[in-house]
Motif scaffolding. Sequence first.
Motif, PDB file in Angstrom:
ATOM      1  N   LEU A 607       0.827  -1.208   0.000  1.00 14.73           N
ATOM      2  CA  LEU A 607       0.000   0.000   0.000  1.00 14.73           C
ATOM      3  C   LEU A 607       0.861   1.257   0.000  1.00 14.73           C
ATOM      4  O   LEU A 607       0.513   2.260  -0.644  1.00 14.73           O
ATOM      5  CB  LEU A 607      -0.932  -0.009   1.217  1.00 14.73           C
ATOM      6  N   CYS A 608       1.991   1.223   0.696  1.00 19.51           N
ATOM      7  CA  CYS A 608       2.915   2.369   0.683  1.00 19.51           C
ATOM      8  C   CYS A 608       3.497   2.574  -0.712  1.00 19.51           C
ATOM      9  O   CYS A 608       3.664   3.722  -1.163  1.00 19.51           O
ATOM     10  CB  CYS A 608       4.033   2.150   1.699  1.00 19.51           C
ATOM     11  N   MET A 609       3.812   1.478  -1.388  1.00 15.12           N
ATOM     12  CA  MET A 609       4.316   1.581  -2.757  1.00 15.12           C
ATOM     13  C   MET A 609       3.272   2.226  -3.669  1.00 15.12           C
ATOM     14  O   MET A 609       3.580   3.150  -4.436  1.00 15.12           O
ATOM     15  CB  MET A 609       4.697   0.188  -3.290  1.00 15.12           C
ATOM     16  N   VAL A 610       2.038   1.739  -3.576  1.00 15.23           N
ATOM     17  CA  VAL A 610       0.968   2.273  -4.421  1.00 15.23           C
ATOM     18  C   VAL A 610       0.693   3.739  -4.090  1.00 15.23           C
ATOM     19  O   VAL A 610       0.555   4.583  -4.993  1.00 15.23           O
ATOM     20  CB  VAL A 610      -0.317   1.435  -4.246  1.00 15.23           C
ATOM     21  N   ALA A 611       0.628   4.063  -2.792  1.00 12.44           N
ATOM     22  CA  ALA A 611       0.326   5.436  -2.377  1.00 12.44           C
ATOM     23  C   ALA A 611       1.394   6.411  -2.840  1.00 12.44           C
ATOM     24  O   ALA A 611       1.088   7.522  -3.294  1.00 12.44           O
ATOM     25  CB  ALA A 611       0.177   5.484  -0.851  1.00 12.44           C
ATOM     26  N   SER A 612       2.656   6.012  -2.742  1.00 12.99           N
ATOM     27  CA  SER A 612       3.737   6.918  -3.161  1.00 12.99           C
ATOM     28  C   SER A 612       3.705   7.152  -4.670  1.00 12.99           C
ATOM     29  O   SER A 612       3.973   8.268  -5.136  1.00 12.99           O
ATOM     30  CB  SER A 612       5.093   6.335  -2.747  1.00 12.99           C
ATOM     31  N   VAL A 613       3.352   6.110  -5.437  1.00 17.04           N
ATOM     32  CA  VAL A 613       3.256   6.270  -6.896  1.00 17.04           C
ATOM     33  C   VAL A 613       2.095   7.196  -7.248  1.00 17.04           C
ATOM     34  O   VAL A 613       2.241   8.120  -8.057  1.00 17.04           O
ATOM     35  CB  VAL A 613       3.086   4.898  -7.582  1.00 17.04           C
ATOM     36  N   VAL A 614       0.935   6.963  -6.620  1.00 14.86           N
ATOM     37  CA  VAL A 614      -0.259   7.740  -6.964  1.00 14.86           C
ATOM     38  C   VAL A 614      -0.152   9.178  -6.457  1.00 14.86           C
ATOM     39  O   VAL A 614      -0.450  10.130  -7.195  1.00 14.86           O
ATOM     40  CB  VAL A 614      -1.517   7.054  -6.392  1.00 14.86           C
ATOM     41  N   ILE A 615       0.287   9.367  -5.205  1.00 16.27           N
ATOM     42  CA  ILE A 615       0.307  10.709  -4.611  1.00 16.27           C
ATOM     43  C   ILE A 615       1.472  11.532  -5.154  1.00 16.27           C
ATOM     44  O   ILE A 615       1.273  12.605  -5.740  1.00 16.27           O
ATOM     45  CB  ILE A 615       0.369  10.619  -3.078  1.00 16.27           C
ATOM     46  N   PHE A 616       2.687  11.040  -4.962  1.00 21.06           N
ATOM     47  CA  PHE A 616       3.850  11.818  -5.398  1.00 21.06           C
ATOM     48  C   PHE A 616       4.006  11.770  -6.928  1.00 21.06           C
ATOM     49  O   PHE A 616       4.280  12.793  -7.562  1.00 21.06           O
ATOM     50  CB  PHE A 616       5.113  11.297  -4.711  1.00 21.06           C
ATOM     51  N   GLY A 617       3.838  10.568  -7.495  1.00 19.44           N
ATOM     52  CA  GLY A 617       3.909  10.475  -8.945  1.00 19.44           C
ATOM     53  C   GLY A 617       2.792  11.242  -9.612  1.00 19.44           C
ATOM     54  O   GLY A 617       3.002  11.911 -10.638  1.00 19.44           O
ATOM     55  N   GLY A 618       1.579  11.174  -9.019  1.00 21.54           N
ATOM     56  CA  GLY A 618       0.454  11.918  -9.577  1.00 21.54           C
ATOM     57  C   GLY A 618       0.678  13.419  -9.535  1.00 21.54           C
ATOM     58  O   GLY A 618       0.283  14.148 -10.452  1.00 21.54           O
ATOM     59  N   ALA A 619       1.308  13.903  -8.455  1.00 21.12           N
ATOM     60  CA  ALA A 619       1.602  15.337  -8.353  1.00 21.12           C
ATOM     61  C   ALA A 619       2.567  15.771  -9.455  1.00 21.12           C
ATOM     62  O   ALA A 619       2.378  16.818 -10.087  1.00 21.12           O
ATOM     63  CB  ALA A 619       2.186  15.647  -6.976  1.00 21.12           C
ATOM     64  N   VAL A 620       3.590  14.964  -9.684  1.00 20.56           N
ATOM     65  CA  VAL A 620       4.549  15.290 -10.753  1.00 20.56           C
ATOM     66  C   VAL A 620       3.856  15.282 -12.107  1.00 20.56           C
ATOM     67  O   VAL A 620       4.074  16.168 -12.941  1.00 20.56           O
ATOM     68  CB  VAL A 620       5.727  14.293 -10.744  1.00 20.56           C
ATOM     69  N   VAL A 621       2.996  14.268 -12.324  1.00 16.30           N
ATOM     70  CA  VAL A 621       2.265  14.187 -13.591  1.00 16.30           C
ATOM     71  C   VAL A 621       1.392  15.421 -13.780  1.00 16.30           C
ATOM     72  O   VAL A 621       1.294  15.972 -14.884  1.00 16.30           O
ATOM     73  CB  VAL A 621       1.407  12.901 -13.631  1.00 16.30           C
ATOM     74  N   GLY A 622       0.749  15.891 -12.695  1.00 15.41           N
ATOM     75  CA  GLY A 622      -0.080  17.083 -12.786  1.00 15.41           C
ATOM     76  C   GLY A 622       0.706  18.311 -13.201  1.00 15.41           C
ATOM     77  O   GLY A 622       0.294  19.060 -14.102  1.00 15.41           O
TER      78      GLY A 622
END
Length: 735
Positions: A607-622
């Motif tokens: 869950l930490c792996m998924v959350a870091s990809v979605v939250i931090f990766g999603g912010a970068v993508v935005g």
Amino acid sequence: MDAPTQPLLSPAYVKKTPIFLSFTKWVLKIVMWVIFIFWATLIFLFPAEPVNELFEKWLQLSSGTVFGITGCIFLVFSGPILIIAFLAIVYLVISDSGEEELQEKRTSNCPRFRLWTFPVLVDGPFGVVSAAEFIGILLFIVFIIWAVCSYTLKNFSLLAEFQLPSKLECYLMLELSGLRFGLIGLFCLAFLFLPIARGSVLLRLVDIPFEHATKYHVWLGHLTMLLFTLHGLFYVIAWAMDGRLLQEILEWKEIGVANLAGVISLIAGLLMWVTSLSPVRKQYFELFFYTHQLYVVFVVFLALHVGDFIFSMAAGGIFLFMLDRFLRFCQSRRTVDIISATYLPCGTLELVLSKPGNLRYNALSFIFLQVKELSWLQWHPFSVSSSPLDGKYHLSILIKVLGEWTEKLRGNISNFCKEKQELPFQPHSKITASVEGPYGHESPYHLMYENLVLVAGGIGISPFLAILSDILHSARENKTCLPRNILIIWAIKKSNELSLLSTVDMESICPSFSDKVNIEIQIYVTRESEPPLEEGKINKTVNSSVFPVLSGRGLSVLVGTGNNIWSGIYVILPVLGFVLFMDLLNIYYINPFGINSWWYKGLLFVLCMVASVVIFGGAVVGFWHLWERRISESEELEDNQMKIGMVQHINGSMEDKESSQESLAGTSTIQYGCRPDFKEIFGSISERWGHVDVGVIVCGPPTLQASVAKECRSQNIRRRCHDPIFHFNSHSFDL
């Protein structure tokens, strides 16, 4: 016709890298090699007793830290590959800011063999295997044999310390052997996901494109599943002999391994493995594709099975794959305009897709295409048939109509054309697409050879049309590092496939191109004994249509092979975010509340792996998307003007496709009722071209690749001092 005796030179095209940047890149290379060798050596020697003792001491020293045992294992086994990824980002950014001469990357004046381009194995289960790949296969085989032997001796030594009944000793031996096979499989799993991250910074670092790296995933997949199957089989046999099979299979321990989770993970893995076998995959591709989505079940339940600290040994490669998968998901949300669609008489579609001007690709790139009107789930890979020099705001692909999906696509395009003709002023349906990519080689390696042999079978000519266009555009602009001699060998079934050559008008791209580069095309029509009666009309298209393009819906730049700075931030920030999440989780939840359940901690890890990809990766993508929009808005006026001209150019090129046949007439020869004799062709090349490096690129079925590779190997082994060295390269995509 003789080619120019001197390569084309243009000082404006050659960019020198400053000495400081060159030195920095050299240092980065050394550091990355040292880290990789340390990581690989640790895994290779891990079965040895001294290494095990050192590792246990390391765990004891770090057990009281915030990250605990899990963090320490993650640092040792997954950390190195992530650190290499960080350094690779810096390396690629530096390379992008100070471009080296292509001449430095080209073959030297003294031809020499290269491990990556010398085929060693041709016929066999691995397909065509280069010398470098053969060394890698041998190393993995040696590791497996060494690890199995070492662990087996350890098992016997351990059991010899206790006086146990023979039956109990047999049970324990089976269980210990199963445990060892599982550990070896986990080490293989650490490599398994690395080759299938399409925009991976690691693949870009070593300049291995995804379509080439796919076979490494296939090899590792077979090996990993064989080991995991033996792991489960040994346990099942032991439990069955002891009469406790059902009890053990259904057991879900809080402290220790959760057997039921392991069974679920293994079943998912076996389903993926069986459906990926070549006979099943080729006959039932959709079954293979959909079943392979079980990798989510496989990974999650593996983490539940072994817990967080064991799973962390293979988490590095899985995390990089998750980053790539999320970025591909974000890119594929964009709907891309199809600028034009042309149906050629050979049953091939040419699609021209809109793209932003700042999205880079090269002539050997490929994309994954989804057409929502046909399917929301199916994605199909296609080689790009256009050069980036053909146009800043579009790229082209050729699609052979073979299966159900491509047949539906042709039908939709035909219906659109009929609607447009019958009701020209009425709203009509549109064909929209989503695209992942482009992916491919980091550098245009076809420019690294002064002498090229391009061998294609059928639709395999597609990437070579891009290469041809790329070289002709570069020759027109007097760029340096261009091939002098180009021989295209094309095997087709019927002469109507010749219409594919009409997509490149060599004379209009580079007038008097024969004065700058020597191009020869040899065409072999295998299923016709003589030319058709209407051979002069074979390039006429059946139907074509130009779609609206001024909506600005081009390919998204959210791709791992795009902007190096943004793609670098996208990798670095989620990794740091994952470390932060794990740190906070240990400080505020796991340690204070005494969480000891293995499967639960494994779930929290995932869950930490998924959350870091979605939250931090999603912010970068935005932010990356906002940057793309800002760039697009600043160039909007220029884009629209360019696109209007592009539509006019496409319309004009459709009307003038027949003229391209005239420019090809002087460079091509067509033979009917025969196949290319590679021994004769390569022998003729040896006599004409002399002591040079010859790049051989093949795009076609496995039989064609094997035939060409076998002849390259034969010519290189039998060569005399004044003969050329043939460098084999495959550009075939075989899932």
